[in-house]
Design an enzyme around this catalytic site. Structure first.
Site, mmCIF file in Angstrom:
data_model
loop_
_atom_site.group_PDB
_atom_site.id
_atom_site.type_symbol
_atom_site.label_atom_id
_atom_site.label_comp_id
_atom_site.label_asym_id
_atom_site.label_seq_id
_atom_site.Cartn_x
_atom_site.Cartn_y
_atom_site.Cartn_z
ATOM 1 N N ASP A 51 13.274 -9.329 10.596
ATOM 2 C CA ASP A 51 13.267 -9.947 9.256
ATOM 3 C C ASP A 51 13.530 -8.920 8.151
ATOM 4 O O ASP A 51 13.467 -9.232 6.967
ATOM 5 C CB ASP A 51 11.962 -10.718 9.005
ATOM 6 N N ASP A 124 -6.057 1.752 2.852
ATOM 7 C CA ASP A 124 -5.982 1.764 1.399
ATOM 8 C C ASP A 124 -6.956 0.715 0.873
ATOM 9 O O ASP A 124 -6.945 -0.427 1.337
ATOM 10 C CB ASP A 124 -4.549 1.381 0.976
ATOM 11 N N ASP A 226 -7.621 3.362 -4.183
ATOM 12 C CA ASP A 226 -6.494 3.215 -5.095
ATOM 13 C C ASP A 226 -6.957 3.092 -6.550
ATOM 14 O O ASP A 226 -7.814 2.261 -6.854
ATOM 15 C CB ASP A 226 -5.726 1.940 -4.706
ATOM 16 N N GLU A 280 -7.917 8.334 -5.273
ATOM 17 C CA GLU A 280 -6.587 8.569 -5.826
ATOM 18 C C GLU A 280 -6.821 9.191 -7.185
ATOM 19 O O GLU A 280 -7.423 8.578 -8.059
ATOM 20 C CB GLU A 280 -5.783 7.266 -5.978
ATOM 21 N N HIS A 346 4.203 7.468 -1.491
ATOM 22 C CA HIS A 346 5.031 6.284 -1.738
ATOM 23 C C HIS A 346 5.290 6.031 -3.221
ATOM 24 O O HIS A 346 6.033 5.124 -3.561
ATOM 25 C CB HIS A 346 4.337 5.062 -1.120
ATOM 26 N N ASP A 347 4.614 6.767 -4.102
ATOM 27 C CA ASP A 347 4.837 6.592 -5.544
ATOM 28 C C ASP A 347 5.789 7.643 -6.103
ATOM 29 O O ASP A 347 5.950 7.760 -7.322
ATOM 30 C CB ASP A 347 3.501 6.685 -6.300
HETATM 31 C C1 NOJ Z 1 -1.434 3.410 -7.094
HETATM 32 C C2 NOJ Z 1 -0.601 3.055 -5.906
HETATM 33 O O1 NOJ Z 1 -0.379 4.215 -5.157
HETATM 34 C C3 NOJ Z 1 0.661 2.423 -6.429
HETATM 35 O O2 NOJ Z 1 1.630 2.263 -5.430
HETATM 36 C C4 NOJ Z 1 0.301 1.126 -7.077
HETATM 37 O O3 NOJ Z 1 1.449 0.557 -7.670
HETATM 38 C C5 NOJ Z 1 -0.786 1.315 -8.136
HETATM 39 N N1 NOJ Z 1 -1.841 2.209 -7.727
HETATM 40 C C6 NOJ Z 1 -1.428 0.005 -8.453
HETATM 41 O O4 NOJ Z 1 -2.223 -0.407 -7.389
HETATM 42 CA CA CA Z 2 9.299 -7.487 10.451
#
Ligand code: NOJ
Ligand code: CA
Length: 570
Positions: A51, A124, A226, A280, A346-347
């Site tokens: 998918d 997370d 987070d 975080e 990932h940010d």
């Molecule tokens: C931090 C996270 O790492 C990020 O990916 C997210 O968009 C914001 N917090 C809001 O949850």
């Molecule tokens: Ca999949």
């Protein structure tokens, strides 16, 4: 036996090899200090059903790959039920698995598969906010009398407009959204679909601890909290000074009672299980960070400070600044508290593009250099999936290629302001987090072996040459270097606990430091430049042995080749 001659530049006393360590209460060994955390972005890791979206079965099919890396823990980005406004950071049910990702049975299989391979699982925990589609919010918005009303922050409209709050993700940067059902505004620091939970409400807090226990009872090994610095708020909502949004962290982070909430969480949850915890962020000062993580505080295990990862800019960065920041943080935590060490997640856009050199010529050397830095510093390393292959930014040219909600909102916002959109596109080409989210490059087959369908985010075209299958076969690949240095860190506590000392501070190209632990001393030399560069320490080091080098042949005295990384035992 190798000799390196280092010329004096600073009055510097060479500590004797058997120098006694200073009594350091935090040198105390703890299992979570020794973990090597590998971060998996599930949406982009491996798709099992065509998918186009990565899923738990996909991760399960690569458990042996994870084991082959030598990492000891996996941090999974959110996998809970979610409408995916912010790729899972908007949770609509904290006890269910997102259907696209699989089932609870898949989760149990994944957890067992990891544990069978001696890999821990960190989840997370996204509880500064929920999704607006969470049952709590649906009830909360339905009536001012709902028992869920106080799970969120509401401002009744008859009081007028609430004092301005800046939203990081909102299309108008307004964190208050008017809701006609009850003629009131609700607060959302992130998007409109991410209403902030009201941590001042003890009933909400208990709900969160119950959720944490639900996962802890399943046997997971830790939580990453987070955006947790934002959770505590002054609910009188005072007016903030004009322009506060340029420095919103000072106003949003570490609100009143935050430490009480964390101590309560620790008492209710962490103290009852064997769990590691990472915030975080790290607050606004070293004091904030220490208050979050010092052992006697009974709050969290470690902070995740952003000052280092934020250094890279589209215009480049200065290595002396980089050294100064990482050295300052290290020394502030020398005796108390514990940090994470990372250069990507990932940010962020890709590590090698931001901090290294993603050209054909230097991508491999600069990737392994950065990996060497992460794996030889004090603090628990957090390593982002795909960086072990030296994956690069995607260099998208069309806004339609981007999927990241805040980026798309910001694009609309800038357009409305009449901004220069060419420079906006250039900026996101360097820094948009979609760059770090393009699917994992498994092999050179169609769609990089990530999916048999249409990938949710375009695959970086360089997958034909940069991929796991090709690197597996090559003993000198970026991937195999990663495996080597991970194994070295795992079997050498000097890299975890050893005292860090910066050398040749002003050298603009080379980052040099020693680590010392229990009568051992190691020297790390990292040439962050595309030019051959010389080290300048001022005395002769006799090296006992070379521990690792990202060039296959040994290095030349004094000089380091472009992006060379070398570690010696002294
Ligand atoms: C931090 C996270 O790492 C990020 O990916 C997210 O968009 C914001 N917090 C809001 O949850
Ligand atoms: Ca999949």
């Amino acid at each position: 036996m190798k000799k390196i001659f280092l010329l004096i530049s600073l009055p510097f006393i060479i500590p004797a090899c058997n120098n006694q360590q200073q009594a350091n209460p935090e040198s105390k060994k703890d299992w979570w200090k020794e973990e090597i955390v590998y971060q998996i972005y599930p949406r982009s890791f491996k798709d099992s059903n065509g998918d186009g979206v990565g899923d738990l079965k996909g991760i399960i099919s690569e458990l042996d790959y994870l084991k082959s890396l030598g990492i000891t823990a996996v941090w999974l980005n959110p996998i809970y039920e979610s409408p995916n406004d912010d790729n899972g950071y908007d949770v609509s049910d904290y006890r269910k698995i997102l259907r696209e990702f699989g089932t609870m049975q898949d989760f149990d299989t994944l957890l067992k598969g990891l544990h069978d391979r001696h890999i821990k699982l960190i989840m997370d925990l996204v509880v500064n906010h929920s999704s607006d589609e969470h049952e709590w919010f649906k009830q909360s918005r339905s009536s001012r009398d709902s028992k869920y009303r106080n799970y969120y922050h509401w401002w009744n409209a008859e009081k007028g407009k609430p004092p301005y709050r800046y939203s990081l993700f909102d299309i108008n940067h307004d964190a208050w959204k008017y809701d006609s059902t009850t003629n009131a505004y609700y607060l959302h620091y992130f998007s409109r679909k991410q209403p902030d939970l009201n941590w001042e409400n003890p009933v909400l807090r208990k709900e969160v601890y119950d959720i944490m226990k639900f996962w802890a009872d399943k046997g997971i090994d830790g939580f990453r909290l987070d955006a947790f610095g934002f959770a505590a708020k002054d609910t009188s909502f005072p007016v903030f000074p004009n322009g506060f949004e340029k420095n919103f962290m000072l106003y949003y982070s570490m609100g009143p009672h935050l430490h009480e909430y964390l101590q309560e969480m620790n008492k209710e949850v962490f103290s009852k299980y064997k769990l590691m915890s990472v915030a975080e962020g790290a607050g606004n000062s070293f004091k904030d960070a220490h208050d979050l993580v010092d052992a006697n505080r009974n709050e969290l295990n470690m902070a995740y400070a952003f000052e280092g990862v934020d250094i890279a800019k589209p215009t480049g960065y200065s290595l002396t600044h980089f050294k100064e920041v990482f050295s300052r943080w290290d020394s502030a935590f020398e005796n108390n508290g514990w940090l994470s060490i990372f250069l990507a997640n990932h940010d962020q856009a890709r590590m090698v593009t931001r901090f290294g050199n993603d050209s054909k010529e230097y991508r491999e050397k600069s990737s392994t250099l950065l990996t060497s830095f992460i794996m030889t510093m004090r603090g628990t390393p957090y390593y982002y999936n795909g960086d072990e292959l030296g994956m690069t930014n995607a260099y998208f040219t069309d806004i339609k290629q981007y999927k990241d909600m805040p980026t798309l909102n910001e694009y609309q916002y800038q357009l409305k302001q009449g901004a220069d959109m060419t420079s906006f596109m250039k900026k996101i080409q360097f820094e948009c987090r979609d760059n770090g989210r393009t699917p994992f490059q498994w092999d050179s087959s169609a769609n990089a072996g990530f999916t048999t369908g249409i990938p949710w985010l375009s695959i970086n075209p360089n997958y034909t040459t940069i991929n796991k299958a090709a690197q597996d076969k090559d003993p000198n690949s970026v991937l195999n270097y990663f495996r080597k240095i991970v194994a070295i860190r795992k079997s050498n506590p000097i890299l975890v606990y050893g005292k860090y000392t910066l050398l040749d501070k002003e050298n603009p190209s080379i980052y040099a430091y020693t680590r010392e632990w229990e009568n051992k001393k190691w020297l790390v030399l990292l040439n962050f430049s595309a030019k051959e560069s010389s080290i300048n320490l001022g005395y002769h080091y006799r090296t006992k042995k070379q521990i690792i080098n990202n060039y296959s042949a040994t290095t030349t005295d004094e000089k380091l080749r472009p992006y060379e990384a070398v570690v010696y035992e002294l």
